[in-house]
Design an enzyme around this catalytic site. Structure first.
Site, PDB file in Angstrom:
ATOM      1  N   ASP A   1       0.860  -1.177   0.000  1.00  0.00           N
ATOM      2  CA  ASP A   1       0.000   0.000   0.000  1.00  0.00           C
ATOM      3  C   ASP A   1       0.903   1.237   0.000  1.00  0.00           C
ATOM      4  O   ASP A   1       1.927   1.222   0.672  1.00  0.00           O
ATOM      5  CB  ASP A   1      -0.830  -0.054   1.303  1.00  0.00           C
TER       6      ASP A   1
ATOM      7  N   TYR B   1       2.613   4.797   0.963  1.00  0.00           N
ATOM      8  CA  TYR B   1       2.685   5.607   2.182  1.00  0.00           C
ATOM      9  C   TYR B   1       1.536   6.620   2.165  1.00  0.00           C
ATOM     10  O   TYR B   1       1.186   7.162   1.119  1.00  0.00           O
ATOM     11  CB  TYR B   1       4.013   6.363   2.251  1.00  0.00           C
TER      12      TYR B   1
ATOM     13  N   PHE C   1       8.091   1.335  -0.913  1.00  0.00           N
ATOM     14  CA  PHE C   1       9.127   1.576   0.102  1.00  0.00           C
ATOM     15  C   PHE C   1       9.892   2.901  -0.072  1.00  0.00           C
ATOM     16  O   PHE C   1      10.554   3.353   0.847  1.00  0.00           O
ATOM     17  CB  PHE C   1      10.138   0.417   0.198  1.00  0.00           C
TER      18      PHE C   1
ATOM     19  N   HIS D   1       8.457  -9.276   6.654  1.00  0.00           N
ATOM     20  CA  HIS D   1       8.318  -7.889   6.219  1.00  0.00           C
ATOM     21  C   HIS D   1       9.269  -7.002   7.024  1.00  0.00           C
ATOM     22  O   HIS D   1       9.508  -7.255   8.208  1.00  0.00           O
ATOM     23  CB  HIS D   1       6.872  -7.423   6.423  1.00  0.00           C
TER      24      HIS D   1
END
Length: 225
Positions: free
Chosen positions: A65, A67, A78, A187
């Site tokens: 998803d 930020y 990321f 993760h």
């Protein structure tokens, strides 16, 4: 929603843009933008595909998803814009890079140099309402990005698929594991990084797989800005 893509992705995904689900998704995102702040900005939604054309993909790094805070998301999983403090997951990625490949921690979290070397940095969901994580899930983005994963899996030229965390690892079902390399770990979020992300050495494993495929390794070092 404006869609401008490199010719290779445009051709491969043309039939998706005609599907009823994609029309509904477009209407949903446009309506959200009328009522709320949505990230990333419209021109950045497809940045991952624009920076890494289909024929140049060597590695697929899958996020979940975008930020959801101001000025962070710019269409690569990321990664954050220059001048924005790296979020906790990215801080942990840098820590693991430092211990794995002697990476020097940079003063920014702008990961475009990775995309330019053939890392498709794809989120499963490409938009989000400001300050509301997962607010755009289950509106069609997953169907679209699953198609991208399938198109890469169908490719003759092998890809290194990097699946961090349970959500990403469910996508393994879409990948022909006889032809492609899959690298899995926990993760990098603070909730799970100590349960199998730290020490996973994903980055040296990616480069080893690329070497075995006769391809150039990734230079992981992000320059200071």
């Amino acid at each position: 929603m404006q869609i401008r893509l490199p010719e290779s992705w445009s051709t491969l995904l043309a039939s998706e843009f005609e599907q009823p689900y994609f029309h509904a998704l477009t209407q949903f995102v446009d309506k959200e933008r009328e009522q709320y702040t949505v990230f990333p900005p419209e021109q950045d939604v497809f940045s991952a595909l624009n920076l890494t054309p289909y024929e140049e993909v060597k590695v697929l790094l899958l996020g979940q998803d975008p930020y959801h805070d101001q000025n962070q998301a710019h269409g690569l999983c990321f990664s954050v814009r220059p001048g924005i403090k790296p979020p906790p997951s990215l801080v942990n990625i840098f820590k693991e890079l430092h211990s794995d490949v002697d990476f020097r921690i940079p003063n920014n979290g702008y990961l475009v140099p990775w995309a330019q070397q053939g890392i498709l940095m794809l989120n499963a969901v490409l938009t989000v309402r400001a300050h509301q994580p997962n607010s755009h899930k289950n509106h069609g983005w997953e169907k679209f990005t699953d198609t991208i994963i399938r198109k890469l899996s169908a490719r003759e030229d092998p890809v290194v698929f990097v699946l961090w965390g349970g959500y990403a690892q469910k996508k393994k079902a879409l990948i022909d594991t006889s032809r492609h390399t899959i690298i899995q770990a926990a993760h990098p979020s603070p909730l799970s990084a100590r349960n199998g992300f730290f020490g996973s050495r994903s980055f040296s494993a990616i480069n080893m797989a690329l070497r075995e495929q006769g391809k150039a390794e990734i230079d992981w070092q992000i320059p200071d800005l």
